[in-house]
Design a protein around this motif. Structure first.
Motif, PDB file in Angstrom:
ATOM      1  N   SER A 111       0.833  -1.212   0.000  1.00 42.59           N
ATOM      2  CA  SER A 111       0.000   0.000   0.000  1.00 42.59           C
ATOM      3  C   SER A 111       0.864   1.257   0.000  1.00 42.59           C
ATOM      4  O   SER A 111       0.542   2.250  -0.662  1.00 42.59           O
ATOM      5  CB  SER A 111      -0.938  -0.005   1.217  1.00 42.59           C
ATOM      6  OG  SER A 111      -1.846  -1.077   1.153  1.00 42.59           O
ATOM      7  N   ILE A 112       1.969   1.230   0.749  1.00 43.82           N
ATOM      8  CA  ILE A 112       2.903   2.359   0.741  1.00 43.82           C
ATOM      9  C   ILE A 112       3.445   2.581  -0.668  1.00 43.82           C
ATOM     10  O   ILE A 112       3.481   3.703  -1.183  1.00 43.82           O
ATOM     11  CB  ILE A 112       4.067   2.112   1.720  1.00 43.82           C
ATOM     12  CG1 ILE A 112       3.546   2.089   3.162  1.00 43.82           C
ATOM     13  CG2 ILE A 112       5.153   3.171   1.570  1.00 43.82           C
ATOM     14  CD1 ILE A 112       4.602   1.697   4.185  1.00 43.82           C
ATOM     15  N   ALA A 172      -1.528   3.628   4.977  1.00 45.04           N
ATOM     16  CA  ALA A 172      -0.187   3.376   4.453  1.00 45.04           C
ATOM     17  C   ALA A 172       0.003   4.043   3.091  1.00 45.04           C
ATOM     18  O   ALA A 172       1.069   4.595   2.795  1.00 45.04           O
ATOM     19  CB  ALA A 172       0.050   1.868   4.342  1.00 45.04           C
ATOM     20  N   ALA A 173      -1.035   4.020   2.259  1.00 46.75           N
ATOM     21  CA  ALA A 173      -0.938   4.620   0.925  1.00 46.75           C
ATOM     22  C   ALA A 173      -0.769   6.137   0.999  1.00 46.75           C
ATOM     23  O   ALA A 173      -0.003   6.724   0.231  1.00 46.75           O
ATOM     24  CB  ALA A 173      -2.181   4.267   0.103  1.00 46.75           C
ATOM     25  N   TRP A 179       4.633  11.600   1.688  1.00 48.35           N
ATOM     26  CA  TRP A 179       5.977  11.770   2.255  1.00 48.35           C
ATOM     27  C   TRP A 179       7.087  10.982   1.569  1.00 48.35           C
ATOM     28  O   TRP A 179       8.254  11.305   1.728  1.00 48.35           O
ATOM     29  CB  TRP A 179       5.959  11.413   3.737  1.00 48.35           C
ATOM     30  CG  TRP A 179       5.180  12.399   4.554  1.00 48.35           C
ATOM     31  CD1 TRP A 179       5.496  13.707   4.793  1.00 48.35           C
ATOM     32  CD2 TRP A 179       3.925  12.175   5.191  1.00 48.35           C
ATOM     33  NE1 TRP A 179       4.529  14.306   5.545  1.00 48.35           N
ATOM     34  CE2 TRP A 179       3.552  13.393   5.827  1.00 48.35           C
ATOM     35  CE3 TRP A 179       3.079  11.067   5.319  1.00 48.35           C
ATOM     36  CZ2 TRP A 179       2.372  13.519   6.544  1.00 48.35           C
ATOM     37  CZ3 TRP A 179       1.902  11.198   6.047  1.00 48.35           C
ATOM     38  CH2 TRP A 179       1.567  12.410   6.641  1.00 48.35           C
ATOM     39  N   LEU A 180       6.734   9.953   0.804  1.00 51.72           N
ATOM     40  CA  LEU A 180       7.792   9.125   0.237  1.00 51.72           C
ATOM     41  C   LEU A 180       7.924   9.235  -1.279  1.00 51.72           C
ATOM     42  O   LEU A 180       8.815   8.645  -1.861  1.00 51.72           O
ATOM     43  CB  LEU A 180       7.564   7.649   0.618  1.00 51.72           C
ATOM     44  CG  LEU A 180       7.632   7.342   2.116  1.00 51.72           C
ATOM     45  CD1 LEU A 180       7.430   5.846   2.349  1.00 51.72           C
ATOM     46  CD2 LEU A 180       8.965   7.785   2.705  1.00 51.72           C
ATOM     47  N   ALA A 181       7.004   9.980  -1.905  1.00 52.13           N
ATOM     48  CA  ALA A 181       7.034  10.089  -3.370  1.00 52.13           C
ATOM     49  C   ALA A 181       8.332  10.716  -3.880  1.00 52.13           C
ATOM     50  O   ALA A 181       8.786  10.415  -4.982  1.00 52.13           O
ATOM     51  CB  ALA A 181       5.836  10.902  -3.856  1.00 52.13           C
ATOM     52  N   VAL A 190      11.258  -0.491  -0.135  1.00 52.14           N
ATOM     53  CA  VAL A 190       9.997  -1.046   0.372  1.00 52.14           C
ATOM     54  C   VAL A 190       9.464  -2.116  -0.581  1.00 52.14           C
ATOM     55  O   VAL A 190       9.021  -3.191  -0.155  1.00 52.14           O
ATOM     56  CB  VAL A 190       8.950   0.082   0.557  1.00 52.14           C
ATOM     57  CG1 VAL A 190       7.567  -0.509   0.846  1.00 52.14           C
ATOM     58  CG2 VAL A 190       9.361   1.007   1.694  1.00 52.14           C
ATOM     59  N   MET A 191       9.504  -1.825  -1.874  1.00 51.59           N
ATOM     60  CA  MET A 191       9.013  -2.783  -2.863  1.00 51.59           C
ATOM     61  C   MET A 191       9.803  -4.087  -2.825  1.00 51.59           C
ATOM     62  O   MET A 191       9.229  -5.186  -2.870  1.00 51.59           O
ATOM     63  CB  MET A 191       9.089  -2.176  -4.259  1.00 51.59           C
ATOM     64  CG  MET A 191       8.058  -1.098  -4.530  1.00 51.59           C
ATOM     65  SD  MET A 191       8.182  -0.468  -6.230  1.00 51.59           S
ATOM     66  CE  MET A 191       6.666   0.482  -6.365  1.00 51.59           C
ATOM     67  N   LEU A 192      11.118  -3.985  -2.743  1.00 56.85           N
ATOM     68  CA  LEU A 192      11.949  -5.185  -2.741  1.00 56.85           C
ATOM     69  C   LEU A 192      11.838  -5.938  -1.418  1.00 56.85           C
ATOM     70  O   LEU A 192      11.875  -7.169  -1.391  1.00 56.85           O
ATOM     71  CB  LEU A 192      13.400  -4.806  -3.034  1.00 56.85           C
ATOM     72  CG  LEU A 192      13.634  -4.334  -4.471  1.00 56.85           C
ATOM     73  CD1 LEU A 192      14.993  -3.687  -4.616  1.00 56.85           C
ATOM     74  CD2 LEU A 192      13.487  -5.491  -5.447  1.00 56.85           C
TER      75      LEU A 192
END
Length: 238
Positions: A111-112, A172-173, A179-181, A190-192
């Motif tokens: 979701s993040i 989370a999204a 803040w993380l874009a 995070v993805m990995l």
């Protein structure tokens, strides 16, 4: 529709696949015990295929695009190790909620990543949302059966818990969106990390539950789940 509202709505819909899977499991009854077993194993395999497609087609390709190979590999391994540690911990405390914890532990980082994908205008954002929903549905199905078989929680309470879990996705999204874009390397990590955890979960929890002696249809659920993800990628890149 404002983009932030789109992020919240999309993630919430993906999360609601968890209680939907629980509701299907609640009312899923077949006259034939053979067909019931076949169906349950195929649903589990479908979830595994969807998880694998999320890793192979979205999470890993997006993750490795913004990290050096050594760091990319390290984050994937760390994700697998963390999920293994969670699995060992849940086994030691003998909880009936291992599927529940596994479902939540991959839903949050995904979701993040989804929120950040919308913020950066990534054209795979809707595909990732669809894959999250596709994996949450069979995960909700399996987690409900696990919790219900323990007789610790009432049916209505299990579904309410799943509904509350679905609300964590938009939270989370929004974090990823606001803040993380601007931190593509953090999002890649995070993805990995999620990819490593998902791969561990597939081969530790999902794949062993798929096989039935002298039954060959359930593994096709994994094929169908992966094909749906592949089709989504092909449609969004044309």
């Amino acid at each position: 529709m404002p983009l932030l509202l789109t992020v919240v709505t999309t993630t919430l819909l993906a999360g609601l696949a968890m209680p939907l899977g629980a509701v299907i499991a609640r009312f899923e009854k077949f006259q034939s015990e053979w067909f019931e077993q076949e169906f349950r194993h195929m649903v589990t395999a479908f979830g595994g295929g969807a998880l694998l497609s999320a890793v192979a087609l979205v999470l890993v390709p997006e993750g490795i695009a913004n990290l050096a190979p050594l760091f990319a590999c390290a984050w994937l391994v760390v994700g697998g190790l963390c999920f293994m540690g969670l699995d060992i911990f849940l086994n030691k405390i003998n909880t009936p909620a291992s599927q529940l914890a596994a479902m939540l532990s991959d839903f949050i980082p995904e979701s993040i990543a989804l929120g950040a994908a919308f913020a950066t205008g990534n054209n795979h954002a809707y595909l990732l949302a669809a894959l999250i929903a596709l994996q949450n549905l069979p995960e909700g199905f399996s987690a409900y059966l696990e919790l219900n078989s323990s007789h610790v929680y009432k049916t209505s309470k299990i579904i309410i818990i799943f509904l509350l879990m679905a609300l964590l996705g938009p939270v989370a999204a929004v974090i990823g969106f606001l803040w993380l874009a601007e931190s593509p390397q953090i999002i890649a990590a995070v993805m990995l990390f999620a990819s490593g955890g998902i791969l561990y979960a597939i081969f530790q929890d999902v794949a062993p539950q798929v096989k039935l002696e002298k039954h060959w249809a359930p593994p096709m659920g994994a094929v169908f789940g992966f094909v749906l993800g592949m089709l989504g990628l092909m449609l969004t890149t044309q």
